[in-house]
Design a protein around this motif. Sequence first.
Motif: not given
Length: 295
Positions: A81-87, A293-295
Motif C-alpha cells: 500500500r501507499k503510506v506516509n511516515a505516520y500511517f 505525536l501523530v501516530d
Amino acid sequence: MVLSVSLADAECLDLSDIVNTDRYPLHDPDSPRLNDLVAACRAELAASGSAVLHDFLRPEALERARNEGRALAAKTYFSTRKVNAYFTADDPALSETDPRRIFMDRTSGFVTRDLIPADAIVHRIYVAQAMKRFVAACLGETRVWEYADPYAGLVQNVMPPGTEQPWHYDTNEFIVSMMTQQPTAGGDFEYCPNIRSPQGENYEGVGRVVRGETREAINVITLRPGDLQLFKGRFSLHRVTQVAGEVERHTAIFAYSQKPGVIGRLERTRQLYGRVSEAHLEAEQRLVRADSLVD
C-alpha cells in the motif's frame, strides 16, 4: 554442539545453549563483563539511538534459526500500500510538501507470534527472563514486559527481493530485532536519530529527509545474520532500503514495553497483519494516548 528441543520458557534465566554467552553472559547479571556490555549499549543508545551486538547467537543456533525462518516464511502475510511516515490518511488541507502528504510504497511481510512455534529459537529468546532482564538493563529500565498483543509481540519480518520499508516511526519507544537471513544485496537499515521528540514533530526536518532532499541526518547500518539490534524507533525516523538479488531478508522482531498489557493499534494491526483479534477491538475502545505525536 547438538541443540536440544526446548519450549519457550518465561522463567528461563540461562540461554547458554543458543546465545553466545562467551561474549554476552546474560546468565550472569553480576558479571563485570556484562556490566561493561550494558554500559556500552546505554552509551550507544544515548548517542545514536541504536546499539548492535554482533554474533549474538552461537553458530549452531543461528543455523537453526535461519532454517526455522525459511520454513516460517511460507506463512507470511503480505500487503502492499501507499503510506506516509505516520500511517495516517491524506489531508488535502496541508501543503503538498508536508511529510504527512508524502506517500511511499510499502510492502509488508510478517509472520505473527501465534504462528511461530514455542520451540523456535526466536520464541525462546523473546520470552526468556534472561533476555528481558538484559534488555531492561540496556535501556535503563527496571523491567520490560512482553506485549500482550497476540500477534505483534514477536514477529518475523520477511522482505523478498524488490520490497522495501519506507520511512516510518515505531509505535513503541524501543524495539529489539535480530537478523536471521541477510539478502544478497540491499536491505540496509537507515535511520535519523531523534529527528522528532515528544515536544514536537519537526515536520520541516522530516520533510527534507522523506522528500529525498538531504542525507545529512541519516545513519546507515548493514546488519548481518545473528546480529541483535536495540533501537529507539519512536522518535527516530527509519526505513529498510529495497532488497535485491535472490535471497529474502528475514528479521525477528522482539517487541517489549515499559508497562504490561500493551496491544497494537487496531488499524495499524489490520494493515500489517491482515486481521485483528478481540483483544485489539477491546484495546481500541480503552485507548488513552501516552503522547501527542501523530501516530
